[in-house]
Design an enzyme around this catalytic site. Structure first.
Site, PDB file in Angstrom:
ATOM      1  N   LYS A  23      36.526 -20.652 -36.992  1.00 48.19           N
ATOM      2  CA  LYS A  23      37.250 -19.536 -36.382  1.00 48.19           C
ATOM      3  C   LYS A  23      36.461 -18.943 -35.231  1.00 48.19           C
ATOM      4  O   LYS A  23      37.053 -18.537 -34.223  1.00 48.19           O
ATOM      5  CB  LYS A  23      37.512 -18.456 -37.434  1.00 48.19           C
ATOM      6  N   GLU A  28      36.526  -7.933 -37.420  1.00 46.20           N
ATOM      7  CA  GLU A  28      37.602  -7.599 -36.476  1.00 46.20           C
ATOM      8  C   GLU A  28      38.225  -6.276 -36.871  1.00 46.20           C
ATOM      9  O   GLU A  28      38.226  -5.916 -38.049  1.00 46.20           O
ATOM     10  CB  GLU A  28      38.725  -8.657 -36.538  1.00 46.20           C
ATOM     11  N   HIS A  49      49.335 -15.320 -48.891  1.00 44.91           N
ATOM     12  CA  HIS A  49      49.129 -16.342 -47.848  1.00 44.91           C
ATOM     13  C   HIS A  49      49.938 -17.608 -48.083  1.00 44.91           C
ATOM     14  O   HIS A  49      49.705 -18.633 -47.441  1.00 44.91           O
ATOM     15  CB  HIS A  49      47.643 -16.657 -47.671  1.00 44.91           C
ATOM     16  N   ARG A  60      47.105 -29.607 -37.874  1.00 41.95           N
ATOM     17  CA  ARG A  60      47.902 -30.559 -38.659  1.00 41.95           C
ATOM     18  C   ARG A  60      49.386 -30.330 -38.385  1.00 41.95           C
ATOM     19  O   ARG A  60      49.756 -29.331 -37.768  1.00 41.95           O
ATOM     20  CB  ARG A  60      47.650 -30.289 -40.156  1.00 41.95           C
TER      21      ARG A  60
HETATM   22  C1  MV4 Z   1      44.109 -10.417 -39.905  1.00 41.51           C
HETATM   23  C2  MV4 Z   1      44.967  -9.423 -40.421  1.00 41.51           C
HETATM   24  C3  MV4 Z   1      44.866  -8.155 -39.905  1.00 41.51           C
HETATM   25  N1  MV4 Z   1      43.963  -7.901 -38.931  1.00 41.51           N
HETATM   26  N2  MV4 Z   1      43.244 -10.116 -38.935  1.00 41.51           N
HETATM   27  C4  MV4 Z   1      45.391 -13.853 -42.931  1.00 41.51           C
HETATM   28  C5  MV4 Z   1      45.355 -15.324 -42.754  1.00 41.51           C
HETATM   29  C6  MV4 Z   1      44.412 -15.603 -41.642  1.00 41.51           C
HETATM   30  N3  MV4 Z   1      44.935 -16.616 -40.802  1.00 41.51           N
HETATM   31  C7  MV4 Z   1      44.274 -14.298 -40.930  1.00 41.51           C
HETATM   32  N4  MV4 Z   1      44.937 -13.311 -41.720  1.00 41.51           N
HETATM   33  C8  MV4 Z   1      44.996 -12.022 -41.329  1.00 41.51           C
HETATM   34  N5  MV4 Z   1      44.150 -11.670 -40.339  1.00 41.51           N
HETATM   35  C9  MV4 Z   1      43.186  -8.865 -38.468  1.00 41.51           C
HETATM   36  N6  MV4 Z   1      42.312  -8.572 -37.514  1.00 41.51           N
HETATM   37  C10 MV4 Z   1      45.865  -9.770 -41.424  1.00 41.51           C
HETATM   38  C11 MV4 Z   1      45.885 -11.068 -41.881  1.00 41.51           C
HETATM   39  C12 MV4 Z   1      46.835 -11.312 -42.900  1.00 41.51           C
HETATM   40  C13 MV4 Z   1      47.868 -12.184 -42.671  1.00 41.51           C
HETATM   41  C14 MV4 Z   1      47.976 -12.876 -41.484  1.00 41.51           C
HETATM   42  C15 MV4 Z   1      48.997 -13.750 -41.270  1.00 41.51           C
HETATM   43  C16 MV4 Z   1      49.934 -13.930 -42.254  1.00 41.51           C
HETATM   44  C17 MV4 Z   1      49.848 -13.259 -43.447  1.00 41.51           C
HETATM   45  C18 MV4 Z   1      48.817 -12.389 -43.674  1.00 41.51           C
HETATM   46  C19 MV4 Z   1      48.746 -11.713 -44.885  1.00 41.51           C
HETATM   47  C20 MV4 Z   1      47.714 -10.862 -45.099  1.00 41.51           C
HETATM   48  C21 MV4 Z   1      46.759 -10.655 -44.110  1.00 41.51           C
END
Ligand code: MV4
Length: 449
Positions: free
Chosen positions: A116, A200, A235, A292
């Site tokens: 990441k 973040e 997720h 993917r």
């Molecule tokens: C975040 C966020 C809020 N703020 N980053 C979850 C999966 C990963 N790809 C990154 N994720 C998140 N990152 C910041 N700065 C909230 C999530 C997150 C989320 C993101 C996408 C889809 C579903 C989610 C469920 C919970 C938290």
């Protein structure tokens, strides 16, 4: 084009790849575990090779066994599907050293985008919007507190080697930050053998929007528009749609342009997905890249008319894309519902067993991607997704109406499935009005089903 490929996956996606091979005149050889030995889709491939017992570590995740099957079958390429070895750069490297084409991006793209922090550094270089944060690894408490105070609470700690939400922690003040930092570092070390974490600003109640990209080995990269995947639980996505219902044309354009810039900067080829968070002000921020083909690729296929699996096979064999960005038009509306053998009333506990009854819907605007059929025994060894119901219509109300009708037609039992919950969501006013975010499903159906 290849004359024969190996499919290193199972279930619905293995069948999807077999079908693409048939239409391209490519022979398909599918591997299977002992737990999948009676699956009907195995007969549709040109050959099927047993690679070991049910546990994935001894079959679908076992690199020597898969490479041996590829050698025995004398294939030119391996399609990894999704999950299992699909994002494993080491596996792609082993394929390369065995002179077997890995149907996916280059080892180098997989390595840089698999981190990441490395992918955020590439995003920064090409002006892809990033969430304010540490912009690099965070090791000590003092440093963490300084950054959190600068960007403001709440903050989120993420593992650089993580993905799909694993190894993340939210902190609302200095005290919880200190505890969470240590916990996140040791969790990351245990889960990924890499304790690197970063910080973040935490976005509250965002939407999850992602852009499908496809590139060839001649430097051409296109986007295939976006998907909204905000309906999820822990997720695990449950419903996806394309287009994203809340994007205006200008934001959509800049989102998709950003994804293409990032993919070009990573010398990306094959299919991939650039994930973003979309906040309430419709500002988007880069999250990570999935290197993917994804579960939800069919909705993109329906709104763009591009067969993504065939495109992956073509570009892997060296063909140019033969498409220009102007050729890609997002037309109509597509929704996908994941049909999982799990019990929403019992905290989504897996519900393996025999599908004594299974009758899938059809008719206009309905696509059903599944390897299941009446009498199919769902093995307990793998994830619980048994199929995807996808509907298409000229607009969102039409796609929803077709989805309701299709879910009503669906007969599956006695194993528990997500179908009753999906029917409830399709009738939910907030869903119908698109007033949802990534936390909506868990808030709305807290053991209510
Ligand atoms: C975040 C966020 C809020 N703020 N980053 C979850 C999966 C990963 N790809 C990154 N994720 C998140 N990152 C910041 N700065 C909230 C999530 C997150 C989320 C993101 C996408 C889809 C579903 C989610 C469920 C919970 C938290």
């Amino acid at each position: 084009m290849f004359s024969r490929i190996l499919i290193a996956n199972r279930g619905e996606i293995a069948l999807r790849i077999i079908r693409a091979c048939k239409e391209l005149g490519v022979q398909s050889v599918v591997v299977y575990s002992e737990a999948d030995r009676n699956a009907a889709y195995l007969k549709l491939a040109d050959a099927a090779i047993c690679i070991g017992p049910g546990p994935a570590a001894e079959s679908y995740l076992n690199i020597p066994r898969i490479i041996s099957a590829a050698e025995v079958a004398d294939v030119q390429a391996i399609h990894p599907g999704f999950g299992f070895l699909s994002e494993n750069a080491h596996f792609a490297e082993v394929c390369r050293s065995c002179r077997i084409e890995f149907i996916g991006p280059s080892v180098e793209s997989m390595k840089s985008l698999g981190s990441k922090l490395a992918s955020k550094a590439i995003a920064r270089q090409c002006n892809v919007p990033l969430t304010p944060g540490s912009n690099g690894p965070v090791t000590g408490e003092k440093e963490a507190v300084e950054i959190a105070r600068r960007i403001g609470y709440p903050v989120i700690i993420k593992a650089s080697a993580g993905g799909g939400g694993r190894g993340m922690r939210v902190a609302h003040n200095d005290i919880s930050l200190k505890g969470s930092l240590k916990a996140a570092q040791s969790e990351a070390e245990a889960a990924f053998k890499d304790g690197t974490v970063f910080i973040e600003k935490y976005h509250e109640e965002p939407r999850h929007v992602e852009v499908q990209i496809i590139g060839d080995k001649h430097g051409n990269v296109l986007h295939l528009c976006e998907r909204d995947c905000s309906i999820q639980r822990r997720h695990q996505k449950l419903i996806e749609e394309s287009p994203c219902p809340v994007l205006d044309a200008a934001t959509r354009q800049s989102l998709c342009d950003a994804a293409v810039r990032l993919a070009r900067a990573a010398n990306y080829y094959s299919a991939g997905t650039v994930e973003f968070i979309l906040n309430k002000e419709n500002q988007f921020y880069f999250l990570e890249v999935n290197t993917r083909i994804q579960v939800e690729h069919p909705i993109t296929e329906l709104v763009t008319g591009v067969d993504l699996i065939k495109a992956q096979l073509r570009v892997a064999s060296g063909d140019p894309l033969g498409l220009k960005q102007e050729d890609i038009v997002q037309r109509g509306w597509a929704i996908e519902c994941r049909i999982n053998a799990e019990d929403p009333a019992r905290n989504f506990a897996p519900s393996p067993g025999v599908l004594e009854e299974f009758s899938a819907p059809g008719g206009p605007g309905v696509r059903m991607d599944t390897h299941a059929c009446q009498g199919y025994r769902i093995p307990p060894n793998y994830d619980s997704m048994i199929g995807k119901l996808i509907t298409y219509g000229p607009d969102r109300p039409a796609a929803i109406a077709t989805m309701r009708r299709a879910l009503d037609e669906f007969r599956a039992g006695p194993v528990k499935t997500t179908i009753p919950l999906l029917r409830q969501i399709m009738a939910n006013e907030q869903f119908v009005e698109s007033r949802v975010d990534t936390g909506w499903l868990e808030r709305t159906y807290k053991a209510a089903t």
